[in-house]
Design a protein around this motif. Structure first.
Motif, short mmCIF file in Angstrom:
data_model
loop_
_atom_site.label_atom_id
_atom_site.label_comp_id
_atom_site.label_asym_id
_atom_site.label_seq_id
_atom_site.Cartn_x
_atom_site.Cartn_y
_atom_site.Cartn_z
N TRP A 120 -4.80 5.41 -5.81
CA TRP A 120 -4.20 4.16 -5.59
C TRP A 120 -4.97 3.18 -4.82
O TRP A 120 -5.20 1.88 -5.28
CB TRP A 120 -3.09 4.62 -4.23
N GLN A 121 -6.27 3.79 -4.34
CA GLN A 121 -7.34 2.83 -3.78
C GLN A 121 -8.11 2.16 -4.81
O GLN A 121 -8.30 0.94 -5.01
CB GLN A 121 -8.35 3.43 -2.85
N LYS A 122 -8.30 3.20 -5.86
CA LYS A 122 -9.12 2.51 -7.14
C LYS A 122 -7.99 1.65 -7.90
O LYS A 122 -8.68 0.58 -8.25
CB LYS A 122 -9.43 3.62 -8.02
N LEU A 123 -6.97 2.19 -8.07
CA LEU A 123 -6.00 1.03 -8.64
C LEU A 123 -5.86 -0.19 -8.11
O LEU A 123 -5.88 -1.30 -8.67
CB LEU A 123 -4.58 1.69 -8.67
N LYS A 124 -5.85 -0.20 -6.59
CA LYS A 124 -5.76 -1.39 -5.78
C LYS A 124 -6.92 -2.32 -6.43
O LYS A 124 -6.91 -3.75 -6.36
CB LYS A 124 -5.66 -1.00 -4.56
N GLU A 125 -8.06 -1.75 -6.07
CA GLU A 125 -9.24 -2.58 -6.47
C GLU A 125 -9.47 -3.05 -7.72
O GLU A 125 -9.77 -4.15 -7.83
CB GLU A 125 -10.74 -1.60 -5.96
N GLU A 126 -9.08 -2.45 -8.86
CA GLU A 126 -9.00 -2.81 -10.07
C GLU A 126 -8.22 -3.87 -10.15
O GLU A 126 -8.43 -4.59 -11.34
CB GLU A 126 -8.90 -1.47 -11.02
N ASP A 161 1.04 -1.27 0.00
CA ASP A 161 0.05 0.04 0.08
C ASP A 161 0.93 1.19 -0.05
O ASP A 161 0.62 2.29 -0.78
CB ASP A 161 -1.18 -0.02 1.29
N GLU A 162 1.91 1.29 0.70
CA GLU A 162 3.02 2.41 0.90
C GLU A 162 3.57 2.67 -0.62
O GLU A 162 3.52 3.99 -0.94
CB GLU A 162 3.91 2.28 1.68
N LEU A 163 3.74 1.78 -1.16
CA LEU A 163 4.28 1.94 -2.76
C LEU A 163 3.32 2.56 -3.73
O LEU A 163 3.55 3.69 -4.19
CB LEU A 163 4.93 0.72 -3.38
N LEU A 164 2.04 2.18 -3.62
CA LEU A 164 0.78 2.68 -4.28
C LEU A 164 0.33 3.91 -3.97
O LEU A 164 0.42 5.00 -4.75
CB LEU A 164 -0.26 1.84 -3.92
N PHE A 166 1.04 0.47 -13.94
CA PHE A 166 2.05 0.48 -12.89
C PHE A 166 3.37 1.04 -13.05
O PHE A 166 4.46 0.91 -12.62
CB PHE A 166 2.21 -0.87 -11.89
N SER A 167 3.25 1.79 -14.33
CA SER A 167 4.59 2.27 -14.92
C SER A 167 5.30 3.31 -13.79
O SER A 167 6.70 3.48 -14.20
CB SER A 167 4.24 2.95 -16.12
N LYS A 168 4.70 3.77 -12.88
CA LYS A 168 5.70 4.74 -12.08
C LYS A 168 6.32 3.98 -10.99
O LYS A 168 7.11 4.57 -10.22
CB LYS A 168 4.52 5.86 -11.50
N LYS A 225 8.57 0.67 -20.07
CA LYS A 225 10.07 0.57 -19.64
C LYS A 225 10.20 0.27 -18.13
O LYS A 225 9.95 1.55 -17.49
CB LYS A 225 11.12 1.40 -20.44
N PRO A 226 10.64 -0.71 -17.66
CA PRO A 226 10.44 -0.76 -16.21
C PRO A 226 11.60 -0.10 -15.42
O PRO A 226 12.76 -0.22 -15.86
CB PRO A 226 10.68 -2.31 -15.89
N ASN A 227 11.27 0.64 -14.46
CA ASN A 227 12.36 1.12 -13.59
C ASN A 227 12.83 0.35 -12.43
O ASN A 227 12.30 0.00 -11.62
CB ASN A 227 11.58 2.48 -12.78
#
Length: 316
Positions: free
Chosen positions: A181-187, A170-173, A197-199, A225-227
């Protein structure tokens, strides 16, 4: 020339390091060198270049190819003798990644040894590609691991469809997607698209690993391109670093119980590409043309039964 000298030669040819090979074989470096010298005297040619570093000569490469076949035939003959022996004394050469062995062997071995107490199991833990090659050459009896393509000379059975998961705290999100982040987590609970999740920084398997090749293709298809924060041969390292939030990492479904036991709050999102979940096909394979004794067939059946149970308790 004897089989023991050939065996020592093959092990040194694989390792190309006298000290490490001698330690692996529980013999002295002098003893190992004497066996190699006897072979060189027998054939009348040098088998290794000693400088600038140890390497096979052309003659050594030719002997290695033949020696692997000779030792495989001798092992198969031992298997045939074990099959007709009243005491059922023999050995079983098993290739399996160590982390998979940690999960399944504690359930397989007690059942196997209850019936076959005199069978010695020799474990091989190398890359899946290398173990598949050993199986093909007759250096292994059974291989349990990931296979992308079927080989016409290998009999393979699917043990588990091992889904790949993205592990992200959760901290990274919150750090990288503070407003969504909450919407991204649910989806992502039903399947995560890497483009979303490109960032996020990533901890990735080493480039030589099969999992990395799958992930690289997923990143390519997602046009991301992954970091990369860190690369490693072991997912266990990534699991141990999870509380420090250096980056997200990937693990197979078979590892999830270990991860969640250590970090119950970890988010594990199934990896998807165009709404299709990404997975590895975990198989049990053996050579169709090699003789397998009865105890090897029993080991196969026990293994299949154990993995049926493992598949049932995996989350869907």
């Amino acid at each position: 020339m004897n089989l023991l000298s050939l065996y020592y030669f093959v092990e040194l040819a694989k390792e190309l390091h006298v000290t490490n090979t001698a330690q692996k074989l529980y013999i002295s470096q002098q003893n190992l060198s004497q066996h190699i010298q006897r072979l060189e005297q027998y054939y009348g040619v040098p088998l290794f270049h000693r400088k600038p570093k140890l390497a096979l000569t052309y003659a050594g490469e030719q002997l290695y190819a033949v020696a692997v076949k000779i030792l495989a035939e001798e092992h198969e003959f031992q298997n045939r003798l074990a099959d007709i022996s009243e005491k059922s004394i023999g050995n079983l050469k098993l290739g399996i990644p160590s982390y998979r062995g940690q999960i399944c062997l504690p359930e397989i071995l007690p059942r196997f040894y209850a019936k076959w107490p005199n069978i010695k199991i020799e474990l091989c833990n190398e890359s899946s590609n290398k173990m598949e090659e050993h199986l093909y050459n007759g250096e292994l009896d059974i291989f349990i691991g990931v296979m992308y393509q079927d080989n016409p000379k290998l009999e393979s059975s699917t043990l588990l469809t091992d889904h790949i998961y993205l592990v992200c705290s959760d901290e990274l999100l919150q750090r990288h997607y503070p407003d969504s982040w909450q919407k991204l987590k649910e989806e992502s609970l039903s399947g995560v698209e890497l483009a979303h999740f490109s960032k996020i920084p990533f901890l990735l398997p080493a480039s030589s690993m099969k999992l990395r090749k799958t992930l690289d293709q997923c990143f390519l298809d997602a046009k991301v391109k992954p970091n990369i924060f860190l690369e490693s041969q072991t997912t266990e390292l990534f699991m141990s670093l999870y509380p420090h939030n250096y980056g997200a990492f990937f693990c197979t479904q078979m590892r999830l119980p270990t991860l969640l036991a250590a970090h119950p709050d970890a988010n594990a999102f199934p990896l998807a590409l165009k709404k299709s979940l990404i997975n590895h096909r975990l198989v049990l394979a053996y050579h169709k043309e090699r003789f397998l004794p009865e105890y090897a067939h029993d080991f196969i059946e026990i293994t299949k039964d154990v993995f049926d149970g493992i598949a049932e308790v995996r989350p869907h």
